[in-house]
Design a protein around this motif. Structure first.
Motif, PDB file in Angstrom:
ATOM      1  N   ASN A  98       0.823  -1.211   0.000  1.00  0.00           N
ATOM      2  CA  ASN A  98       0.000   0.000   0.000  1.00  0.00           C
ATOM      3  C   ASN A  98       0.856   1.260   0.000  1.00  0.00           C
ATOM      4  N   SER A  99       0.259   2.357  -0.408  1.00  0.00           N
ATOM      5  CA  SER A  99       1.001   3.608  -0.517  1.00  0.00           C
ATOM      6  C   SER A  99       1.104   4.362   0.799  1.00  0.00           C
ATOM      7  N   ILE A 100       0.186   4.118   1.737  1.00  0.00           N
ATOM      8  CA  ILE A 100       0.205   4.777   3.034  1.00  0.00           C
ATOM      9  C   ILE A 100       0.727   3.808   4.095  1.00  0.00           C
ATOM     10  N   VAL A 101       1.601   4.282   4.955  1.00  0.00           N
ATOM     11  CA  VAL A 101       2.279   3.432   5.936  1.00  0.00           C
ATOM     12  C   VAL A 101       1.298   2.616   6.772  1.00  0.00           C
ATOM     13  N   GLU A 102       0.332   3.264   7.395  1.00  0.00           N
ATOM     14  CA  GLU A 102      -0.604   2.559   8.267  1.00  0.00           C
ATOM     15  C   GLU A 102      -1.354   1.463   7.514  1.00  0.00           C
ATOM     16  N   ASN A 103      -1.766   1.743   6.292  1.00  0.00           N
ATOM     17  CA  ASN A 103      -2.506   0.756   5.501  1.00  0.00           C
ATOM     18  C   ASN A 103      -1.639  -0.435   5.134  1.00  0.00           C
ATOM     19  N   ASP A 104      -0.368  -0.171   4.851  1.00  0.00           N
ATOM     20  CA  ASP A 104       0.532  -1.266   4.494  1.00  0.00           C
ATOM     21  C   ASP A 104       0.754  -2.197   5.688  1.00  0.00           C
ATOM     22  N   ILE A 105       0.961  -1.610   6.855  1.00  0.00           N
ATOM     23  CA  ILE A 105       1.193  -2.415   8.051  1.00  0.00           C
ATOM     24  C   ILE A 105      -0.042  -3.251   8.398  1.00  0.00           C
ATOM     25  N   ALA A 106      -1.218  -2.701   8.139  1.00  0.00           N
ATOM     26  CA  ALA A 106      -2.469  -3.387   8.497  1.00  0.00           C
ATOM     27  C   ALA A 106      -2.916  -4.409   7.460  1.00  0.00           C
ATOM     28  N   PHE A 107      -2.254  -4.451   6.308  1.00  0.00           N
ATOM     29  CA  PHE A 107      -2.723  -5.279   5.193  1.00  0.00           C
ATOM     30  C   PHE A 107      -2.882  -6.750   5.569  1.00  0.00           C
ATOM     31  N   GLY A 108      -1.869  -7.323   6.205  1.00  0.00           N
ATOM     32  CA  GLY A 108      -1.930  -8.732   6.582  1.00  0.00           C
ATOM     33  C   GLY A 108      -3.021  -9.012   7.598  1.00  0.00           C
ATOM     34  N   LEU A 109      -3.242  -8.070   8.501  1.00  0.00           N
ATOM     35  CA  LEU A 109      -4.291  -8.238   9.505  1.00  0.00           C
ATOM     36  C   LEU A 109      -5.668  -8.232   8.851  1.00  0.00           C
ATOM     37  N   GLU A 110      -5.831  -7.372   7.865  1.00  0.00           N
ATOM     38  CA  GLU A 110      -7.110  -7.328   7.140  1.00  0.00           C
ATOM     39  C   GLU A 110      -7.373  -8.656   6.441  1.00  0.00           C
ATOM     40  N   ASN A 111      -6.336  -9.219   5.860  1.00  0.00           N
ATOM     41  CA  ASN A 111      -6.489 -10.511   5.176  1.00  0.00           C
ATOM     42  C   ASN A 111      -6.826 -11.635   6.152  1.00  0.00           C
ATOM     43  N   ASN A 112      -6.446 -11.454   7.416  1.00  0.00           N
ATOM     44  CA  ASN A 112      -6.751 -12.447   8.449  1.00  0.00           C
ATOM     45  C   ASN A 112      -8.088 -12.180   9.126  1.00  0.00           C
ATOM     46  N   ASN A 113      -8.806 -11.163   8.592  1.00  0.00           N
ATOM     47  CA  ASN A 113     -10.135 -10.817   9.117  1.00  0.00           C
ATOM     48  C   ASN A 113     -10.116 -10.419  10.591  1.00  0.00           C
ATOM     49  N   ILE A 114      -9.055  -9.722  10.993  1.00  0.00           N
ATOM     50  CA  ILE A 114      -8.977  -9.197  12.353  1.00  0.00           C
ATOM     51  C   ILE A 114      -9.942  -8.013  12.481  1.00  0.00           C
ATOM     52  N   LYS A 115     -10.664  -7.942  13.589  1.00  0.00           N
ATOM     53  CA  LYS A 115     -11.592  -6.852  13.812  1.00  0.00           C
ATOM     54  C   LYS A 115     -10.858  -5.522  13.808  1.00  0.00           C
ATOM     55  N   ARG A 116     -11.511  -4.492  13.306  1.00  0.00           N
ATOM     56  CA  ARG A 116     -10.860  -3.194  13.116  1.00  0.00           C
ATOM     57  C   ARG A 116     -10.312  -2.610  14.416  1.00  0.00           C
ATOM     58  N   THR A 117     -11.051  -2.740  15.499  1.00  0.00           N
ATOM     59  CA  THR A 117     -10.574  -2.194  16.774  1.00  0.00           C
ATOM     60  C   THR A 117      -9.308  -2.908  17.237  1.00  0.00           C
ATOM     61  N   GLU A 118      -9.294  -4.225  17.078  1.00  0.00           N
ATOM     62  CA  GLU A 118      -8.109  -5.001  17.457  1.00  0.00           C
ATOM     63  C   GLU A 118      -6.956  -4.702  16.514  1.00  0.00           C
ATOM     64  N   MET A 119      -7.258  -4.566  15.231  1.00  0.00           N
ATOM     65  CA  MET A 119      -6.234  -4.265  14.235  1.00  0.00           C
ATOM     66  C   MET A 119      -5.559  -2.932  14.541  1.00  0.00           C
ATOM     67  N   HIS A 120      -6.356  -1.932  14.891  1.00  0.00           N
ATOM     68  CA  HIS A 120      -5.814  -0.613  15.217  1.00  0.00           C
ATOM     69  C   HIS A 120      -4.863  -0.702  16.408  1.00  0.00           C
ATOM     70  N   GLY A 146      15.879   3.489   4.979  1.00  0.00           N
ATOM     71  CA  GLY A 146      15.809   2.969   6.338  1.00  0.00           C
ATOM     72  C   GLY A 146      14.391   2.966   6.876  1.00  0.00           C
ATOM     73  N   GLU A 147      13.635   4.024   6.587  1.00  0.00           N
ATOM     74  CA  GLU A 147      12.245   4.102   7.034  1.00  0.00           C
ATOM     75  C   GLU A 147      11.390   3.038   6.355  1.00  0.00           C
ATOM     76  N   LYS A 148      11.628   2.813   5.073  1.00  0.00           N
ATOM     77  CA  LYS A 148      10.891   1.763   4.357  1.00  0.00           C
ATOM     78  C   LYS A 148      11.168   0.389   4.971  1.00  0.00           C
ATOM     79  N   GLN A 149      12.421   0.157   5.352  1.00  0.00           N
ATOM     80  CA  GLN A 149      12.766  -1.135   5.940  1.00  0.00           C
ATOM     81  C   GLN A 149      12.031  -1.342   7.256  1.00  0.00           C
ATOM     82  N   LEU A 150      11.874  -0.291   8.034  1.00  0.00           N
ATOM     83  CA  LEU A 150      11.142  -0.390   9.292  1.00  0.00           C
ATOM     84  C   LEU A 150       9.662  -0.645   9.050  1.00  0.00           C
ATOM     85  N   VAL A 151       9.102  -0.045   8.014  1.00  0.00           N
ATOM     86  CA  VAL A 151       7.696  -0.284   7.669  1.00  0.00           C
ATOM     87  C   VAL A 151       7.506  -1.734   7.214  1.00  0.00           C
ATOM     88  N   ALA A 152       8.433  -2.229   6.412  1.00  0.00           N
ATOM     89  CA  ALA A 152       8.366  -3.628   5.965  1.00  0.00           C
ATOM     90  C   ALA A 152       8.438  -4.572   7.161  1.00  0.00           C
TER      91      ALA A 152
END
Length: 240
Positions: A98-120, A146-152
């Motif tokens: 994803n293009s936005i940091v928060e969305n990229d980090i949450a991507f795997g959780l969304e695929n695992n159907n984690i509830k939004r409150t827990e995901m946050h 370096g920042e990209k590596q931390l996001v990954a």
């Protein structure tokens, strides 16, 4: 959790990349993996993560062939498969989606159907752990290497894997970011006791692993406690 590897072999276009590798490791191990260029390091961890299927060999007690899906012993559910092994690549652009940091980090959780409150909550905890809350709403394309590596890394940590594989993740970082990433990895290991295999070509980083695995020309040359590794062996393999 223990993973046993027996006679693992990988052939690509008639080239023998890995040959009869056998050893076992657990989620209590921190292993540094070294070897010269072309020794098979990246291929090996891609096989462990399931990105490549070996030509022959065993992982756990499951025979792996080209015609089988990649499963470990006792991995009978989708949830367990998703939370066993995570891999972080040398180039973070290879796994950022994803293009936005928060969305990229949450991507795997969304695929695992984690509830939004827990995901946050999970995402916030990882952002805090890696000291990158300031990047939360940033566009990935505006970040430094370096920042990209931390996001990954964050996008993998949120999934709570039993094992983490790091493929030369510090090779493109400056000294400050290298030290920070290594400290976070060590803290993660000390706190959560997930198993770690850390691929590197820098001998000064061997100190971080309790064990060292050396591959040379596709073969396992050494696997033991790091303190048992000798300079004479490193010199013999042209690693010094």
């Amino acid at each position: 959790m223990k993973i046993k590897i027996t006679n693992l072999t990988f052939i690509y276009k008639d080239n023998l990349i890995l040959k009869d590798i056998s050893f076992s490791f657990t989620d209590q191990d921190f292993i540094t993996l070294i070897g010269r260029n072309g020794s098979g390091k990246s291929t090996f961890i891609k096989i462990l993560s399931g990105l490549l299927i070996p030509t022959n060999g065993f992982i756990g007690q499951k025979t792996l062939t080209h015609n089988e899906l990649y499963y470990y012993k006792k991995l009978n559910t989708k949830e367990r498969r998703l939370n066993l092994i995570g891999i972080i690549f040398q180039k973070p652009d290879n796994q950022i989606i994803n293009s936005i940091v928060e969305n990229d980090i949450a991507f795997g959780l969304e695929n695992n159907n984690i509830k939004r409150t827990e995901m946050h909550k999970i995402v916030e905890n990882i952002l805090d752990f890696l000291h990158i809350k300031r990047l939360k709403e940033r566009d990935i394309n505006t970040l430094s290497g370096g920042e990209k590596q931390l996001v990954a890394l964050a996008s993998i940590l949120v999934l709570d894997y039993k094992f983490l594989l790091f493929d030369e993740v510090t090779s493109m970082l400056d000294i400050a970011n290298t030290n920070f990433v290594l400290k976070r990895i060590k803290t993660l290991y000390d706190q959560k006791k997930c198993g770690i295999i850390f691929v590197t070509h820098k001998l000064n980083l061997l100190q971080y692993g309790q064990k060292t695995l050396i591959l040379d020309r596709g073969e396992k040359i050494f696997f033991d406690k790091t303190k048992k590794l000798t300079e004479s062996l490193l010199e013999k393999l042209n690693l010094m």
